[in-house]
Design an enzyme around this catalytic site. Structure first.
Site, mmCIF file in Angstrom:
data_model
loop_
_atom_site.group_PDB
_atom_site.id
_atom_site.type_symbol
_atom_site.label_atom_id
_atom_site.label_comp_id
_atom_site.label_asym_id
_atom_site.label_seq_id
_atom_site.Cartn_x
_atom_site.Cartn_y
_atom_site.Cartn_z
ATOM 1 N N GLY A 202 -20.289 -12.101 -19.983
ATOM 2 C CA GLY A 202 -19.075 -11.932 -19.203
ATOM 3 C C GLY A 202 -17.848 -12.301 -20.002
ATOM 4 N N PRO A 204 -14.344 -14.197 -21.039
ATOM 5 C CA PRO A 204 -14.035 -15.639 -21.053
ATOM 6 C C PRO A 204 -13.454 -16.097 -19.715
ATOM 7 C CG PRO A 204 -13.259 -14.584 -23.070
ATOM 8 C CD PRO A 204 -13.701 -13.482 -22.161
ATOM 9 N N GLY A 205 -13.939 -17.247 -19.242
ATOM 10 C CA GLY A 205 -13.417 -17.818 -18.006
ATOM 11 C C GLY A 205 -14.102 -17.367 -16.743
ATOM 12 N N GLY A 207 -17.124 -18.133 -15.776
ATOM 13 C CA GLY A 207 -17.993 -19.167 -15.221
ATOM 14 C C GLY A 207 -19.394 -19.196 -15.795
ATOM 15 N N LYS A 208 -19.574 -18.781 -17.044
ATOM 16 C CA LYS A 208 -20.918 -18.759 -17.622
ATOM 17 C C LYS A 208 -21.463 -20.179 -17.793
ATOM 18 C CE LYS A 208 -19.454 -16.427 -21.201
ATOM 19 N NZ LYS A 208 -18.064 -16.162 -20.764
ATOM 20 N N HIS A 424 17.952 -1.982 -15.646
ATOM 21 C CA HIS A 424 16.622 -1.718 -16.199
ATOM 22 C C HIS A 424 15.535 -2.049 -15.171
ATOM 23 C CE1 HIS A 424 13.807 -1.390 -19.702
ATOM 24 N NE2 HIS A 424 13.060 -2.155 -18.916
ATOM 25 N N GLU A 425 15.589 -3.248 -14.594
ATOM 26 C CA GLU A 425 14.559 -3.643 -13.638
ATOM 27 C C GLU A 425 14.665 -2.838 -12.347
ATOM 28 O OE1 GLU A 425 12.187 -5.378 -14.646
ATOM 29 O OE2 GLU A 425 13.142 -5.987 -16.513
ATOM 30 N N ASP A 500 7.688 -1.365 -23.028
ATOM 31 C CA ASP A 500 7.375 -0.236 -22.141
ATOM 32 C C ASP A 500 6.929 0.976 -22.953
ATOM 33 O OD1 ASP A 500 8.159 -1.812 -20.002
ATOM 34 O OD2 ASP A 500 10.244 -1.157 -20.144
#
Length: 632
Positions: A202, A204-205, A207-208, A424-425, A500
């Site tokens: 899986g 990273p992170g 829960g292995k 722009h936003e 973008d």
């Protein structure tokens, strides 16, 4: 061991100093008393003040009637009586004084003997410390091939399946392992063989490691934990020796679990290393293969390994009989994220008005580690604000902190640049709101956060695992909306759209070369990624197409990007009035949430903003469309 040796050295140094101190004290006591001349002694004898005289060589110790003592010296060529008579002492006076002659002490001999003794003591101390240190080095060398695995007893489990959420299918796969360790006879009676190894795969992170600990906690058996990199050293054969020692320990404590984290550090393809077949990693891997499925392996030792790179593992490691079962830990869906939030919120003072389902919806693409970090950041923010409970506003701020970094309100920009950022936003938000297949706009802000001068947030209403071509085209137009707004409104462009353009170019190239979404080039995959196992990721690309086809690919990518840009400009032209309203509100409020943005777009009066309601709006990050990122 090292500390004990340092203590011994300190003690011996103190002893040597003490010996010198005693010798000095002894010599100092012998030389105690006032020093007077021999003439004064003769005068005191005539005056009847001297009781006795002790002569030792040239040294004279004079004792007076009041029992005080004095030290004097005589000439070595004559006796004390001759010298005193020569200096004027009378014979009658000398007869009243008790004169004793003592054997002189050979101080040279004494000092020489003392020096010899001290030298012998010092050499003995040095020899003892050298032997002690050599024994320590020898012991360390002998233990160099010992396993460095950390053992956890199963008496007091700290992690169980109750602490693992969002991966129900993976937990179900591992429950059989727990049942076998608790009651192996039930499987043996039916002729079943439990898998010898379980490979957790899986991102990273996900829960292995936590899941492996939960298996050990549920089974209540010893748990040996070690990282793949801890096997490999610069000395040849150390890794294989540590593997043997690890499995020897595991067999003595069977039934038990051996967990190897990041097994790709030693489990990569054999024969691919720069050292050829004599690579130390390959020696270690060969020993792991023998221990997992060799002669005499009928023990209740289960190996659980974790990796996020299963594509580079050696095929012999993945065959049945070694890692029989492969458990995939995927990114949690919205229900899984909600369950993970509930697990990590246990024991924390959470506000009762928290909407966990809204938090799960606001965090698409988050894994367990991201959610745990989000809750921790929310707790830190609540403590910084002096609150007793963690509220929704802290959680929403923490989500943005985890993804994009903290706000930078202190950043000083000119009013002209602030207007450019607002247009722009607003361009991003208007295009996303108008195009039907874009995700809903949840937040628009011109406040700098992280490395971004402003950002627009769009979040999907539900998780997606497949992305259609129409949605990718709309996402490309949405990504170019900021650049289009700048050109339409200012008749000029800025460098703010660099990221973008990079994302849009990648989308278009993936459509043509990976997804087969080009009508002109057909449903084909162009180019093949090559990766050297030990030299890094995708260092080259094998071109399985001609130069003429490469020109067609470039032309098709340019056509897709140009068409997306023209769609963005058309939307801006048609909704220019709506865009201007949104820009004005952005310049006033700096941030618009969902309801505020929709009201501004439709020309309605914006709802009143309450301080406690600001944090209730779903927030996040729009650096990349989440569905497309998941599909890629």
């Amino acid at each position: 061991m090292k500390k004990q040796g340092n203590n011994s050295t300190f003690i011996y140094v103190i002893l040597i100093i003490a010996v010198f101190f005693l010798l000095y004290s002894y010599f100092g006591n012998n030389n105690a008393g006032e020093t007077v001349s021999i003439q004064s002694v003769a005068a005191d004898i005539n005056a009847g003040k001297v009781k006795s005289i002790a002569v030792a060589g040239s040294n004279i110790e004079v004792t007076y009637d009041d029992d005080t003592k004095a030290i004097s010296r005589k000439e070595p060529e004559s006796t004390i009586v001759e010298q005193l008579l020569a200096l004027g002492a009378s014979t009658e006076s000398l007869q009243t004084v008790a004169i004793t002659i003592e054997e002189p002490t050979d101080w040279a001999t004494v000092v020489g003997a003392g020096t010899t003794v001290l030298t012998i003591v010092a050499l003995s101390v040095v020899a003892f410390l050298f032997i002690r240190q050599f024994q320590g080095v020898n012991n360390q060398a002998m233990s160099f091939g010992k396993s460095r695995a950390r053992m956890f007893s199963g008496d007091r489990p700290t992690v169980t399946f109750e602490d693992v959420a969002g991966i129900d299918e993976s937990k179900a796969e591992l429950r059989e392992i727990v049942e076998f360790l608790k009651d192996p006879q039930k499987f043996i009676n039916l002729g079943a063989r439990i898998p010898k190894g379980v490979l957790l795969m899986g991102a990273p992170g996900t829960g292995k490691t936590l899941l492996a600990k939960a298996v050990a906690g549920e089974a209540a058996v010893p748990f040996f934990s070690i990282s793949g990199s801890e096997f490999v050293e610069m000395f040849v054969g150390v890794g294989a020796s540590r593997v043997r020692d690890l499995f020897d320990q595991a067999k003595r404590h069977s039934p038990c679990i051996v967990f190897v984290d990041e097994i790709d550090a030693v489990g990569r393809y054999r024969g691919a290393g720069l050292g050829g077949s004599h690579d130390e990693r390959e020696q270690t891997l060969n020993q792991i293969l023998v221990e997992m499925d060799g002669f005499g392996t009928d023990t209740n030792v289960i190996v659980i390994a974790a990796t996020n790179r299963p594509d580079i593992l050696d095929p012999a490691l993945l065959r049945p009989g070694r890692f029989d079962r492969r458990v995939i830990l995927d990114q949690p869906d919205i229900r899984g994220r909600e369950a993970i939030f509930r697990v990590h919120m246990r024991g924390k003072p959470i506000d009762t008005r928290i909407d966990i389902s809204l938090l799960a919806q606001s965090t698409p693409g988050f894994v367990g580690a991201d959610i745990e970090n989000t809750i921790n950041e929310a707790a830190i923010l609540a403590a910084r604000r002096g609150k007793k409970r963690i509220s929704m506003s802290e959680f929403q701020e923490a989500i943005e902190r985890v993804i994009a970094g903290p706000e930078r309100r202190s950043r000083v920009i000119t009013e002209e640049e602030r207007r450019i950022v607002a247009y722009h936003e607003a361009g991003h938000a208007v295009v996303a709101h108008v195009l039907p297949k874009c995700d809903p706009v949840r937040k628009v802000s011109i406040v700098a956060r992280g490395i971004a001068g402003g950002y627009t947030l769009t979040l999907p209403e539900q998780d997606h695992y497949l992305v259609q071509r129409g949605k990718i085209l709309d996402n490309m137009a949405y990504a170019l909306g900021g650049r289009a707004a700048e050109e339409v409104c200012f008749d000029d462009i800025s460098t703010g759209a660099a990221n973008d353009l990079e994302r849009v170019t990648k989308m278009a190239r993936d459509m043509v070369m990976r997804f087969g979404m080009s009508d002109d080039l057909g449903p084909l995959v162009y180019g093949k990624k090559e990766e050297m196992i030990f030299l890094g990721r995708e260092i080259s690309e094998q071109r399985d197409y001609s130069e003429a086809m490469a020109q067609k690919i470039d032309s098709e990518v340019q056509r897709l990007v140009r068409e997306a840009y023209e769609r963005s400009k058309d939307v801006i032209h048609k909704h220019r009035e709506n865009l201007e309203r949104i820009v004005q509100y952005l310049l006033e409020r700096e941030t618009l949430y969902t309801e505020e943005f929709v009201a501004a777009f439709e020309g309605r009066e914006l709802p009143a903003r309450k301080k406690e309601d600001v944090g209730q709006q779903p927030q996040g990050e729009t650096a990349a469309p989440v569905p497309f990122a998941a599909a890629a």
